[in-house]
Design a protein around this motif. Structure first.
Motif, PDB file in Angstrom:
ATOM      1  N   PRO A   1      48.331   2.042  23.581  1.00 53.66           N
ATOM      2  CA  PRO A   1      47.805   1.964  24.944  1.00 53.66           C
ATOM      3  C   PRO A   1      46.278   2.014  24.924  1.00 53.66           C
ATOM      4  N   VAL A   2      45.671   1.528  26.002  1.00 47.82           N
ATOM      5  CA  VAL A   2      44.216   1.450  26.081  1.00 47.82           C
ATOM      6  C   VAL A   2      43.580   2.824  25.901  1.00 47.82           C
ATOM      7  N   SER A   3      44.220   3.851  26.414  1.00 50.05           N
ATOM      8  CA  SER A   3      43.636   5.198  26.348  1.00 50.05           C
ATOM      9  C   SER A   3      43.395   5.655  24.912  1.00 50.05           C
ATOM     10  N   LYS A   4      44.204   5.165  23.967  1.00 50.26           N
ATOM     11  CA  LYS A   4      44.053   5.596  22.582  1.00 50.26           C
ATOM     12  C   LYS A   4      42.758   5.072  21.972  1.00 50.26           C
ATOM     13  N   HIS A   5      42.317   3.883  22.435  1.00 58.18           N
ATOM     14  CA  HIS A   5      41.055   3.353  21.915  1.00 58.18           C
ATOM     15  C   HIS A   5      39.862   3.996  22.604  1.00 58.18           C
ATOM     16  N   ILE A   6      40.060   4.520  23.817  1.00 59.80           N
ATOM     17  CA  ILE A   6      39.019   5.323  24.457  1.00 59.80           C
ATOM     18  C   ILE A   6      38.936   6.679  23.755  1.00 59.80           C
ATOM     19  N   GLU A   7      40.073   7.242  23.472  1.00 59.62           N
ATOM     20  CA  GLU A   7      40.132   8.533  22.786  1.00 59.62           C
ATOM     21  C   GLU A   7      39.496   8.462  21.400  1.00 59.62           C
ATOM     22  N   LYS A   8      39.649   7.313  20.745  1.00 61.35           N
ATOM     23  CA  LYS A   8      39.094   7.138  19.390  1.00 61.35           C
ATOM     24  C   LYS A   8      37.604   7.437  19.359  1.00 61.35           C
ATOM     25  N   TYR A   9      36.909   7.081  20.438  1.00 66.46           N
ATOM     26  CA  TYR A   9      35.461   7.319  20.513  1.00 66.46           C
ATOM     27  C   TYR A   9      35.128   8.342  21.608  1.00 66.46           C
TER      28      TYR A   9
ATOM     29  N   TYR B   1      42.418  -6.446  31.042  1.00 68.92           N
ATOM     30  CA  TYR B   1      41.473  -5.545  31.698  1.00 68.92           C
ATOM     31  C   TYR B   1      40.181  -5.456  30.891  1.00 68.92           C
ATOM     32  N   SER B   2      39.156  -4.981  31.588  1.00 74.83           N
ATOM     33  CA  SER B   2      37.926  -4.527  30.932  1.00 74.83           C
ATOM     34  C   SER B   2      37.640  -3.119  31.434  1.00 74.83           C
ATOM     35  N   VAL B   3      37.261  -2.261  30.511  1.00 73.37           N
ATOM     36  CA  VAL B   3      36.892  -0.889  30.868  1.00 73.37           C
ATOM     37  C   VAL B   3      35.405  -0.729  30.573  1.00 73.37           C
ATOM     38  N   PHE B   4      34.643  -0.324  31.599  1.00 75.44           N
ATOM     39  CA  PHE B   4      33.207  -0.107  31.441  1.00 75.44           C
ATOM     40  C   PHE B   4      32.954   1.403  31.466  1.00 75.44           C
ATOM     41  N   ILE B   5      32.550   1.943  30.314  1.00 75.18           N
ATOM     42  CA  ILE B   5      32.434   3.392  30.164  1.00 75.18           C
ATOM     43  C   ILE B   5      30.962   3.788  30.159  1.00 75.18           C
ATOM     44  N   PRO B   6      30.541   4.542  31.155  1.00 77.06           N
ATOM     45  CA  PRO B   6      29.144   5.005  31.172  1.00 77.06           C
ATOM     46  C   PRO B   6      28.863   5.926  29.992  1.00 77.06           C
ATOM     47  N   THR B   7      27.616   5.929  29.542  1.00 76.93           N
ATOM     48  CA  THR B   7      27.218   6.870  28.494  1.00 76.93           C
ATOM     49  C   THR B   7      27.407   8.303  28.985  1.00 76.93           C
TER      50      THR B   7
ATOM     51  N   ARG C   1      28.983   1.122  21.475  1.00 79.58           N
ATOM     52  CA  ARG C   1      30.420   0.885  21.418  1.00 79.58           C
ATOM     53  C   ARG C   1      30.836  -0.049  22.560  1.00 79.58           C
ATOM     54  N   SER C   2      30.488  -1.324  22.395  1.00 82.68           N
ATOM     55  CA  SER C   2      30.939  -2.356  23.328  1.00 82.68           C
ATOM     56  C   SER C   2      31.728  -3.401  22.555  1.00 82.68           C
TER      57      SER C   2
ATOM     58  N   ASN D   1      44.421  -3.081  23.702  1.00 78.23           N
ATOM     59  CA  ASN D   1      45.655  -3.797  24.021  1.00 78.23           C
ATOM     60  C   ASN D   1      45.428  -4.698  25.240  1.00 78.23           C
ATOM     61  N   ARG D   2      45.139  -5.995  24.966  1.00 79.49           N
ATOM     62  CA  ARG D   2      44.806  -6.970  26.010  1.00 79.49           C
ATOM     63  C   ARG D   2      43.618  -6.496  26.863  1.00 79.49           C
ATOM     64  N   THR D   3      42.766  -5.700  26.266  1.00 78.87           N
ATOM     65  CA  THR D   3      41.663  -5.081  26.989  1.00 78.87           C
ATOM     66  C   THR D   3      40.432  -5.039  26.089  1.00 78.87           C
ATOM     67  N   VAL D   4      39.260  -5.176  26.728  1.00 83.53           N
ATOM     68  CA  VAL D   4      37.992  -4.999  26.015  1.00 83.53           C
ATOM     69  C   VAL D   4      37.270  -3.819  26.666  1.00 83.53           C
ATOM     70  N   ILE D   5      36.740  -2.926  25.832  1.00 83.87           N
ATOM     71  CA  ILE D   5      36.059  -1.714  26.304  1.00 83.87           C
ATOM     72  C   ILE D   5      34.571  -1.839  26.001  1.00 83.87           C
ATOM     73  N   HIS D   6      33.740  -1.522  27.014  1.00 82.47           N
ATOM     74  CA  HIS D   6      32.292  -1.624  26.855  1.00 82.47           C
ATOM     75  C   HIS D   6      31.619  -0.298  27.233  1.00 82.47           C
ATOM     76  N   GLN D   7      30.496  -0.044  26.583  1.00 84.96           N
ATOM     77  CA  GLN D   7      29.629   1.059  26.972  1.00 84.96           C
ATOM     78  C   GLN D   7      28.558   0.512  27.914  1.00 84.96           C
ATOM     79  N   ILE D   8      28.317   1.210  29.037  1.00 81.68           N
ATOM     80  CA  ILE D   8      27.289   0.774  29.979  1.00 81.68           C
ATOM     81  C   ILE D   8      26.231   1.858  30.132  1.00 81.68           C
ATOM     82  N   ASN D   9      25.010   1.422  30.497  1.00 82.76           N
ATOM     83  CA  ASN D   9      23.882   2.347  30.504  1.00 82.76           C
ATOM     84  C   ASN D   9      23.820   3.228  31.750  1.00 82.76           C
ATOM     85  N   SER D  10      24.602   2.880  32.775  1.00 83.09           N
ATOM     86  CA  SER D  10      24.630   3.672  34.000  1.00 83.09           C
ATOM     87  C   SER D  10      26.053   3.651  34.535  1.00 83.09           C
ATOM     88  N   TYR D  11      26.221   4.111  35.744  1.00 81.32           N
ATOM     89  CA  TYR D  11      27.567   4.114  36.318  1.00 81.32           C
ATOM     90  C   TYR D  11      27.638   3.129  37.481  1.00 81.32           C
TER      91      TYR D  11
END
Length: 741
Positions: free
Chosen positions: A568-576, A614-620, A720-721, A726-736
């Motif tokens: 699941p997507v959460s596991k790749h978020i958890e990885k970092y 999906y795309s997940v944009f994760i603020p620093t 980390r962008s 899983n059918r998803t790309v995760i990006h780090q963004i500089n703000s929210y």
């Protein structure tokens, strides 16, 4: 007898004679031949005095009675001067009965038509104006001497349908003519005509190599058009290729698709006519070919469709076939075929891979006339525009059932020249080739105008994953889990759009595959979501073995399969996001403690559905702290993030924040996707809050939230962008990203 009785009988007899005479006159006036009716064709030609040779041919051929009686014929009658020229050109002093029969029968077409009607195609729905350029003649070939597939001498008759034979059809040859209505309709002109008939002036009233010098002579039984040359029936495509040794290699491939079927009706007819006891076999070309080269009819979608259609074949010379055999035999000649000449090896290849030979042959077949000026506008039987040009033509013939171009270069068909061609020809990838065909992925990747990168998967790899090909199960020849196989194949097919093939050896980048997932390349290696999941550092990337270019892209050969991830997507978020120094730490802490969105057991995120992108944009972490300070996320008394709030309002804040940072589309820094996309966050009425991808290049992605504030995706070497999930790309963004409800 009394005198009175005699007088009565005389009067009665006289009355009967008079009455009979009156009735005969009325009968003759109604049913008799009108005095104004023109004489039959034969008599009119006889009266003109300049058709003695043609009349001699009519007499020899036994058609005098036919052309002197009722009927409806169009006759193209050559003058005595035309016969004098014919005799001189053919070094003849007289014309045999067989020659006379061929000349007369080929000069006669069914239905008497004036010039004004000849260009109209008579269909079951009526006349189609201006589309006709041929008519069925009386001439047809009958039984001839042939050799069957085992080398035995037999009596043969040509097929009269594509893929079959019908004994009630005589397979009549058609006579072509070139009149202005059709020429305009077809978009051709004098140049096209003279390409095939260079010795004849184009006048707009041409019949084969002849000119019509007088037209529309109406006869009792048809119409006469006078011509200045003697017409003789041309050979069919099959007859011509058989007679010309320069096409022996191509003919040997055509012969692979020939069968001989005994026909009792024709055998009986032949035996009655000749007194011989031989059986007659119909020479039938397989229905897998674009058409039967010996079929004088057309498609027979309509009884008279040969009036408006004919075939075209580009016949490669022996030298052309030999040169192209290096393409067809590249992966077979060394290890799988016996040493020998190219003809023998192509024959062996047919036994191993008949589909390769079929596609090679069919790439030279066109089911429409390809006029000389229209090479680049007409599709072959395989649906491809020819890659040949008039400069490749070394022989040109207007044959009885089609146009023939003898060419010095074989057609480089898409089946062999595209990215699909490499998989198609190389037996190392036979299961993948069959899977592409069966599952419907072939057409796009073998379309020359559509650019792709293919990463071929070897048979050994597919077998190790539980897949195989079994032709003995025609309804389900691919064995294994097709859902998994589909996703796997799609991950190895990368559409390029209008982009060039990337430099896989010295550059780095990310590519979207045909099913919306992504793979990455980095200076000679590839990776995917599945490979990046592997524990060993050396397994996370796959070395590229080699790259082969094609007309529509490239085949990139790798040592292992580009696996997709099942996590699941959460596991790749958890990885970092586990250690406090991890780039996703603060975001993941809010996520994992949010019981509304996150299922700790399965790792599922509410609203993130299997099979969607999906795309997940994760603020620093610093940007998360800024959102906490701004009151968009809950905080502790010391001002730090409260990752596990218990207040319902605070929990709602976390849910909304996370949902607004997940959009319903996969976006990566490949310069391809911009626009406005829905997030997972919805208002009370069910309308989704939007996020705009304002700029997308290979070096920059800029987002815009609903407040019109811009946020940058961090694409530095240490950021980390473009993290694949899983059918998803995760990006780090500089703000929210900020929402407004």
């Amino acid at each position: 007898m009394s005198k009175i009785l005699q007088q009565s009988l005389f009067v009665l007899l006289t009355f009967v004679i008079v009455l009979s005479s009156c009735r005969k006159k009325e009968f003759d006036e109604f049913y008799g031949r009108p005095e104004t009716l023109a004489d039959p064709i034969y008599q009119q030609l006889q009266a003109k005095g300049n058709f003695t040779k043609f009349l001699e041919c009519i007499d020899k051929s036994g058609y005098k009675e036919t052309l002197s009686a009722a009927g409806s014929w169009t006759v193209f009658a050559p003058t005595d001067e035309a016969f004098a020229l014919y005799l001189k050109e053919n070094n003849l002093t007289e014309i045999s009965a067989d020659q006379a029969s061929a000349i007369v029968r080929y000069s006669m077409t069914y239905d008497g038509e004036k010039i004004e009607r000849l260009s109209d195609n008579l269909t079951a729905r009526g006349f189609v104006k201006n589309s006709g350029f041929r008519r069925r003649t009386v001439f047809y070939d009958f039984v001839y001497d042939g050799i069957d597939n085992d080398g035995r001498s037999i009596k043969v008759i040509a097929a009269n349908r594509n893929g079959s034979y019908l004994s009630t059809d005589f397979n009549n040859k058609n006579l072509p003519y070139f009149l202005p209505p059709f020429m305009t309709f077809a978009g051709i002109g004098a140049t096209d005509y003279n390409y095939f008939f260079p010795g004849t002036e184009y006048t707009g009233k041409n019949v084969g190599p002849a000119k019509i010098t007088e037209q529309d002579i109406v006869a009792e039984n048809g119409v006469i058009h006078i011509i200045d040359r003697v017409l003789t029936p041309p050979q069919s495509i099959d007859q011509y290729i058989t007679a010309k040794t320069q096409y022996s290699a191509f003919k040997s491939l055509l012969d692979k698709y020939v069968s001989y079927s005994i026909n009792t009706d024709i055998s009986h007819r032949y035996q009655v006519l000749t007194g011989k006891s031989d059986n007659v076999y119909a020479k039938i070309y397989s229905g897998v070919l674009g058409f039967s080269p010996n079929n004088e009819n057309y498609l027979k979608l309509d009884a008279n469709d040969a009036q408006a259609g004919m075939y075209t074949i580009f016949a490669p010379t022996d030298a052309a076939v030999e040169a192209y055999s290096k393409v067809l035999l590249k992966y077979y000649a060394k290890n799988r075929l016996q040493p020998g000449n190219y003809k023998a090896q192509l024959s062996e290849l047919y036994a191993l891979r008949p589909d390769i030979i079929r596609d090679f042959v069919n790439s030279h077949f066109y089911t429409v006339p390809v006029w000389p000026g229209k090479f680049s506008t007409v599709n072959s039987f395989l649906g491809e525009v020819t890659k040949l040009s008039p400069s490749n033509v070394v022989d040109k013939q207007f044959l009885s059932n089609g146009l023939l171009y003898g060419v010095s270069t074989a057609q480089n068909a898409n089946s062999f020249s595209t990215v699909y061609g490499k998989v198609n020809l190389d037996p190392t990838f036979y299961i993948m080739k069959q899977a592409l065909d069966v599952l419907g992925y072939t057409i796009p990747i073998k379309t020359a105008s559509l650019k792709y990168v293919i990463v071929p998967i070897p048979d050994a790899t597919l077998v190790s994953l539980g897949f195989s090909y079994d032709p003995f199960f025609p309804t389900a020849p691919i064995r294994g889990d097709l859902t998994i196989l589909r996703r796997l194949l799609q991950t190895h097919i990368i559409p390029l759009g209008d982009r060039a093939v990337p430099n896989f050896t010295t550059a780095a980048g990310i590519l979207e595959t045909s099913n919306g997932e992504y793979i990455k390349y980095n200076r000679g290696v590839l990776s995917s979501a599945g490979t990046e999941d592997l524990a060993a550092t050396g397994d996370k990337t796959i070395p590229i073995d080699s790259i082969t270019t094609a007309v529509n892209g490239a085949d990139v050969y790798a040592t292992r399969v580009l696996a997709y991830t099942a996590l699941p997507v959460s596991k790749h978020i958890e990885k970092y996001g586990t250690a406090t120094t991890d780039p996703y730490y603060s975001f993941f802490q809010f996520l994992k403690n949010n019981v509304t969105l996150y299922n700790a057991t399965t790792g599922a995120i509410q609203g993130v559905s299997d099979g969607s992108f999906y795309s997940v944009f994760i603020p620093t972490n610093a940007a998360i702290q800024a959102a906490v300070t701004a009151g968009l996320l809950p905080k502790l008394a010391n001002g730090l993030p409260n990752y596990a709030p218990t207040d319902a309002l605070d929990i709602s804040k976390v849910s909304k924040f996370i949902q607004y940072h997940i959009i319903k589309n996969s976006v990566a820094s490949d310069g391809q996707k911009t626009g406005t996309f829905e997030s997972l966050l919805k208002d009370e009425s069910g309308d989704a809050a939007k996020v705009t991808v304002a700029i997308n290049t290979t070096t920059s992605i800029i987002l815009r939230d609903v407040t019109n504030a811009t946020v940058n995706v961090l694409l530095g070497a240490n950021d980390r962008s473009n993290v694949l999930s899983n059918r998803t790309v995760i990006h780090q963004i500089n703000s929210y990203l900020k929402y407004q409800f």
